[in-house]
Every structure is written in structure tokens, then in C-alpha cells.
Design a protein around this motif. Structure first.
Motif, short mmCIF file in Angstrom:
data_model
loop_
_atom_site.label_atom_id
_atom_site.label_comp_id
_atom_site.label_asym_id
_atom_site.label_seq_id
_atom_site.Cartn_x
_atom_site.Cartn_y
_atom_site.Cartn_z
N SER A 163 -10.94 -101.40 -5.46
CA SER A 163 -9.54 -101.78 -5.23
C SER A 163 -9.21 -101.77 -3.74
CB SER A 163 -8.60 -100.84 -5.99
OG SER A 163 -8.82 -100.90 -7.38
N MET A 164 -9.70 -100.75 -3.03
CA MET A 164 -9.45 -100.66 -1.59
C MET A 164 -10.08 -101.83 -0.85
SD MET A 164 -10.00 -96.61 -0.76
CE MET A 164 -8.91 -95.35 -1.39
N ILE A 165 -11.31 -102.16 -1.19
CA ILE A 165 -12.01 -103.25 -0.51
C ILE A 165 -11.33 -104.58 -0.81
CG2 ILE A 165 -14.19 -104.51 -0.34
CD1 ILE A 165 -14.22 -101.73 0.95
N HIS A 166 -10.92 -104.78 -2.07
CA HIS A 166 -10.25 -106.03 -2.43
C HIS A 166 -8.94 -106.17 -1.68
CE1 HIS A 166 -9.00 -109.44 -4.82
NE2 HIS A 166 -7.89 -108.79 -5.18
N ALA A 167 -8.18 -105.07 -1.57
CA ALA A 167 -6.91 -105.11 -0.84
C ALA A 167 -7.14 -105.41 0.64
CB ALA A 167 -6.17 -103.79 -1.00
N ALA A 168 -8.19 -104.82 1.22
CA ALA A 168 -8.49 -105.05 2.64
C ALA A 168 -8.92 -106.48 2.88
CB ALA A 168 -9.58 -104.09 3.11
N CYS A 169 -9.80 -107.00 2.02
CA CYS A 169 -10.29 -108.37 2.20
C CYS A 169 -9.19 -109.41 2.03
CB CYS A 169 -11.43 -108.64 1.23
SG CYS A 169 -12.94 -107.72 1.58
N SER A 170 -8.21 -109.10 1.16
CA SER A 170 -7.12 -110.05 0.93
C SER A 170 -6.20 -110.20 2.14
CB SER A 170 -6.30 -109.61 -0.29
OG SER A 170 -5.65 -108.37 -0.04
N LYS A 171 -6.30 -109.29 3.11
CA LYS A 171 -5.46 -109.38 4.31
C LYS A 171 -5.90 -110.49 5.25
CE LYS A 171 -4.17 -104.46 4.41
NZ LYS A 171 -2.72 -104.70 4.27
N GLY A 172 -7.16 -110.92 5.13
CA GLY A 172 -7.64 -111.99 5.99
C GLY A 172 -7.61 -111.59 7.46
N PRO A 173 -7.16 -112.48 8.36
CA PRO A 173 -7.15 -112.18 9.80
C PRO A 173 -6.31 -110.96 10.16
CG PRO A 173 -6.84 -114.53 9.42
CD PRO A 173 -6.77 -113.87 8.07
N SER A 174 -5.30 -110.64 9.35
CA SER A 174 -4.45 -109.49 9.67
C SER A 174 -5.19 -108.16 9.49
CB SER A 174 -3.19 -109.50 8.81
OG SER A 174 -3.51 -109.37 7.44
N LEU A 175 -6.38 -108.21 8.89
CA LEU A 175 -7.18 -106.99 8.73
C LEU A 175 -7.53 -106.40 10.09
CD1 LEU A 175 -8.77 -105.07 6.85
CD2 LEU A 175 -10.69 -106.64 7.01
N LEU A 176 -7.59 -107.22 11.11
CA LEU A 176 -7.92 -106.75 12.46
C LEU A 176 -6.91 -105.72 12.95
CD1 LEU A 176 -9.84 -107.13 14.87
CD2 LEU A 176 -8.30 -108.89 15.72
N ASP A 177 -5.68 -105.79 12.46
CA ASP A 177 -4.63 -104.85 12.90
C ASP A 177 -4.77 -103.49 12.23
OD1 ASP A 177 -3.52 -106.90 14.43
OD2 ASP A 177 -2.30 -107.62 12.75
N CYS A 178 -5.56 -103.41 11.17
CA CYS A 178 -5.74 -102.14 10.45
C CYS A 178 -6.88 -101.36 11.06
CB CYS A 178 -6.00 -102.41 8.96
SG CYS A 178 -4.67 -103.28 8.13
N ASP A 179 -6.66 -100.80 12.25
CA ASP A 179 -7.75 -100.06 12.89
C ASP A 179 -7.90 -98.70 12.23
OD1 ASP A 179 -5.77 -98.38 13.93
OD2 ASP A 179 -5.63 -99.52 15.80
N GLU A 180 -8.87 -97.92 12.74
CA GLU A 180 -9.21 -96.67 12.10
C GLU A 180 -8.13 -95.61 12.22
OE1 GLU A 180 -10.92 -96.58 16.28
OE2 GLU A 180 -10.52 -98.00 14.67
N GLU A 181 -7.10 -95.84 13.03
CA GLU A 181 -6.05 -94.85 13.19
C GLU A 181 -4.93 -95.02 12.18
OE1 GLU A 181 -4.75 -94.91 17.22
OE2 GLU A 181 -6.68 -94.25 18.04
N THR A 182 -4.87 -96.13 11.48
CA THR A 182 -3.88 -96.34 10.44
C THR A 182 -4.39 -95.82 9.11
OG1 THR A 182 -4.71 -98.54 9.85
CG2 THR A 182 -3.09 -98.42 11.63
N SER A 183 -3.47 -95.59 8.16
CA SER A 183 -3.87 -95.07 6.86
C SER A 183 -4.83 -96.03 6.16
CB SER A 183 -2.63 -94.85 5.99
OG SER A 183 -2.99 -94.44 4.69
N THR A 184 -4.51 -97.33 6.19
CA THR A 184 -5.38 -98.33 5.57
C THR A 184 -6.74 -98.36 6.26
OG1 THR A 184 -3.47 -99.67 4.95
CG2 THR A 184 -5.62 -100.75 4.95
N GLY A 185 -6.71 -98.31 7.59
CA GLY A 185 -7.95 -98.35 8.35
C GLY A 185 -8.83 -97.15 8.08
#
Length: 501
Positions: A163-185
Motif C-alpha cells: 500500500s505504501m509503495i502504491h501510494a508513493a508511485c501514484s504521486k508521479g513527479p511530485s514524489l521528488l518532494d517527499c524526501d527522507e525528512e517527511t513522514s511519507t519519505g
């Protein structure tokens, strides 16, 4: 004293902790003892061996199963810090007969995956995931086997990661904004790390039980998962859209998958014709990262490409496709021209072009390498690269490239003689150098981190992940020196064979 086998400090400390737990002592007393042991293992990592040999696993199991303090958030947090410290520094021999870790793993799993749907892990949950990563890593040494099976066979954990991977992949280019310091990242990074260590563990603990081709099939997304799993196309999306840390871990995961698939194919002699179009789409992503700024990512991608190129028999049209594909020529030409440019081939510059060497070597190894390879690696180009070679910048990848050029009859006699002189000087230098102390110091430094900083925990797990591969990129590393010596010996052997002909 706690790290020494010649006294009773470790045994008394474990007995004291068990007594406090069984007698339902004050919570702050238990926390004080746990924090003391954590501090000891942080300062003296070798104390972890003595604690394990004297039953710290039994003490942790007592906390979670026979003590009311097991439900205390403060006690649980202190104990996760201690477990992380122990598992990152203990030697496998000290864990050989400790079955208590199975019960501990089951309890941690139940707290990580409650009955309700999990959208993301908390900070404490991420520390538990880090502990799982270390358990899986230890299992590659044939210890904590049952505990590892509990982790990679957990359908709840597999569903959560999916579920986590599917949610991350669905973000497309905006995934770049989810760095390791955010909860999603953070969640994405730890999910990828857990997947990587699961791949390593399941291959060692229960080899031959996974059909790796299933991970190539996108239609499997909606099917029930029996193990922690991420499909290749999702890893490629993360490689393409992810932040630099996500790219790094995803590249290691993909390389591990491709390697396992290659081993399965070589063992069973299975054909992969039905996956040729899918593999082609994977190669499109990988080719775009061969010259990525992080040389670890680019090396992993180029190694994936070289493995896939080695499967040229999956489709008889593969050689024609490769010959017509301008990206392959662009990669090889960029590498060759840059390495041959006068006064440019510094040590750091050559390191940047190491990944492309693997692609060039894979193309040279094809049954029918592209005709344009001889145009790229003509006499002046090869002479220019040799001219830029010095003892200080010779790498195993460069020796590998010249060995394959030699096998393909691209080298002239005077070029071979010049390379023999350079490699002999390099071998002499390597034999006289002592890199053992530097490697030991680095290993010790990596072992003395604490679990209170999730950023440091993530960096440590990445260090463990990268050290499991013999892809070291620093010339001062002992493993790199060993690989370089092996490549030089192979070059000399190939050269002498050519002379006999």
C-alpha cells in the motif's frame, strides 16, 4: 568490564533486569537498567556479544510476555534502543541458539501491524522496522532464521508495504518532494530497506522457494502477497521519480532482484521471451541513470543493464535491437571519448565513468557485438585512454574493460605491453599497502550510532546494505584492492593466452 568474558558483569546485568521484570518493579528502575545497557553497548559494541550469550534475549522476551511493563511506551522505547544497539554490533556466533528472539519478533510484529489498517508507521514503528532489517541481515549468517521467516512471510506486513509503495508511485513527479525528512519519505525509505533485507534473507534462509519471474509481472499487483514484495515496475517508478535517497535504495533492490532472476534463469534454463517488452521498458529507465551524479546509483543501474544484456538469447532479435539503439552508442561514446581526452582522466573523473564500463563490457561480450564498437574503440581512442592511466587511478572496472577489449581483439601488441607495465606497477603498490586499519576504523565508527535519531538509523542501514555488495568505490578499501588484484591477474592470464595463440 561488560564487554569482557572474564567477569560476571554482563551476566549480573541480565539477571538484574530479569528479576526487575519478574517482580514487577518500578518502571523507572527497569528503564534505568535498560538505558545503562544501551549506553554500554553504544560505547563498547563488543559488550553485545556477552549480553546475548548471557540471555538478554530471554530478558527482552520476559518484558513483552511476562511483565505488565511491556505495554508501557517509555519502557518499550528504551528497549527498542537497546535491541537496535545489540543487533547492529553482535556477532552471529552469539545468536546461534537464542530462540527468544522469535517470540520477541512476533510481539514486535503485533505492535507494528495492529488490527486496523495502517497508513504509515510512527517513529517507534520505524525503529521496529529497523530492528527487523537487522534481524534479516543477521539471518544471512544462518542465525535468527525463524524470526526472519516471521518477517518476510508476514502477509499483513507485505500488504502494508504494498500500500505504501502504491501510494508513493501514484504521486508521479511530485514524489521528488517527499524526501527522507517527511513522514511519507521516511516510511518509503524504511519500506524499501526492509524489502532489500527481505530479499537477501529469503534467498539465504529458504533458497529456491521464490519464483522471481512473478515480480516482473505487473498483473500480480492485485493478487494476495505471501512475502514482502515490490514489483520491478514500481522500483523503476521510484528510480525515475524518487528523491536521491529513494533512488539509491531502489537501485540496490532492483539489482538484487535482477541478480536473483538471473540465477534462477541460469539454474532452470527458463526462457524469458514473454517478458522481452517488459525488460525493454526497464532498460529505458536504467539507461537514463548510467551517468547519474550518485555513482552508487549509476553503478547499480549499469550492473542491472549488463545482466539483462547477458540474456540476449531471450529474443533472437535482441542483437539487432541493441545495434540500432542509439542510447547504447551514446553511453559508450561518452565514456570512451571522456576517458581518452588529454589531461582529464583524474581519479575522480574515472570513478564517474566506472558505471558505463559495465555497459561497454556487456556489449563486448555479446555473441555478435555491435559493429560500431570498433569505430568507438579505435586505435587513437584506446591509446588515449592508456595514456591517461596511472597507477593511482587504475580501477578494477578499467582493468575489466581492457581485458574484454583484449578478448575482442581490439588491442595492439604495443598497447598490451604498455598495459602490462602499468598493471605490474599497480600490483606492486597494492601488495605493499596496508588498508586493514582504515577499514576496521570505518566499521567501528558505523557501529556506534544510536537509535534515537531516525536519520542516523536510516544512514546506518544504507551503509549495511551497500557493504553487502562488492561494489566499493573508494580505492583505499581492502575489498576494492582485492578485486583490483583479481582483475589484474585475470588480465595477465588472458594476455598470456593471447601470446600463445
Amino acid at each position: 568490564m561488560a564487554s569482557s568474558p572474564d567477569n560476571y558483569v554482563a551476566r549480573l546485568s541480565v539477571c538484574l533486569l530479569i528479576q526487575l521484570l519478574e517482580e514487577e518493579s518500578q518502571e523507572h528502575d527497569i528503564i534505568s537498567v535498560v538505558k545503562l545497557l544501551t549506553m554500554i553497548t553504544n560505547i563498547f559494541p563488543s559488550a553485545s556479544d556477552q549480553l546475548c550469550l548471557h540471555g538478554i534475549g530471554h530478558a527482552i522476551r520476559t518484558l513483552y510476555h511476562n511483565s505488565s511493563c511491556g505495554s508501557s511506551p517509555q519502557v518499550s522505547m528504551a528497549m527498542t534502543y537497546l535491541m537496535f544497539n545489540i543487533l547492529q554490533s553482535v556477532h552471529p556466533e552469539a545468536l546461534c541458539h537464542d530462540e527468544a528472539w522469535l517470540a520477541v519478533t512476533v510481539k514486535l510484529m503485533s505492535s507494528l501491524i495492529p488490527t486496523q489498517s495502517v497508513k504509515c508507521w510512527s517513529g517507534e514503528g520505524l525503529r521496529i522496522v529497523a530492528i527487523f532489517c537487522l534481524i534479516l541481515h543477521q539471518s544471512t549468517n544462518k542465525v535468527l532464521v525463524e524470526a526472519s521467516k516471521t518477517i518476510f512471510y508476514s502477509t499483513s506486513l507485505a500488504s502494508t508495504i504494498n500500500s505504501m509503495i502504491h501510494a508513493a508511485c501514484s504521486k508521479g513527479p511530485s514524489l521528488l518532494d517527499c524526501d527522507e525528512e517527511t513522514s511519507t519519505g521516511e516510511n518509503l525509505m524504511f519500506a524499501l530497506l526492509l524489502f532489500y533485507f527481505s530479499l537477501r534473507s529469503i534467498h539465504t534462509v529458504v533458497p529456491g522457494t521464490v519464483d522471481w519471474k512473478k515480480i516482473l509481472n505487473p498483473s500480480n499487483r492485485m493478487q494476495p502477497l505471501s512475502t514482502v514484495s515490490i514489483h520491478c515496475h514500481d522500483l523503476c517508478r521510484l528510480l525515475h521519480f524518487g528523491s536521491p535517497p529513494v533512488k539509491l535504495v531502489a537501485s540496490y533492490c532492483l539489482l538484487e532482484l535482477i541478480t536473483r532472476l538471473s540465477e534462477q534463469r541460469n539454474t532452470s534454463h527458463e526462457e524469458l521471451k514473454s517478458f522481452m517488452a517488459y525488460l525493454t521498458s526497464i532498460m529505458v529507465i536504467l539507461k537514463g541513470l548510467v551517468f547519474y551524479s550518485d555513482v552508487r546509483v549509476s553503478t547499480n543501474c549499469s550492473l542491472c543493464l549488463s545482466v539483462i544484456l547477458g540474456w540476449e538469447k531471450v529474443d533472437m532479435t535482441g542483437a539487432r535491437v541493441i545495434a540500432k539503439n542509439t542510447w547504447w552508442r551514446l553511453i559508450v561514446e561518452e565514456m570512451a571519448v571522456s576517458l581518452a581526452a588529454p589531461s582529464l582522466a583524474s581519479k575522480s573523473f574515472i570513478n564517474h565513468h566506472k558505471p558505463a564500463v559495465h555497459v561497454a563490457v556487456a556489449l563486448l561480450k555479446l555473441q555478435k557485438s555491435p559493429e560500431w564498437m570498433r569505430t568507438v574503440f579505435d586505435g587513437p581512442c584506446i591509446s588515449g585512454i592508456i595514456k591517461n592511466l596511472e597507477v593511482s587511478n587504475v580501477s578494477s572496472e578499467m582493468v575489466l574493460l581492457f581485458r574484454e577489449l583484449l578478448n575482442s581483439r581490439f588491442l595492439k601488441e604495443e598497447q598490451i605491453a604498455c598495459l602490462n607495465r602499468i598493471f605490474q606497477e599497480c600490483r606492486k603498490r597494492l601488495y605493499t599497502e596496508d588498508c586493514q586499519n582504515e577499514c576496521s576504523d570505518e566499521k567501528l565508527e558505523k557501529r556506534t550510532i544510536t537509535a534515537d535519531d531516525l536519520g542516523e538509523v536510516c544512514e546506518y542501514l544504507i551503509h549495511v546494505m551497500s557493504s553487502t555488495k562488492s561494489l566499493d568505490l573508494d580505492c583505499g578499501d581492502l575489498q576494492t584492492s582485492k578485486r583490483l588484484l583479481e582483475e589484474i591477474e585475470l588480465f595477465f592470464k588472458t594476455s598470456s593466452t593471447e601470446d600463445d595463440r
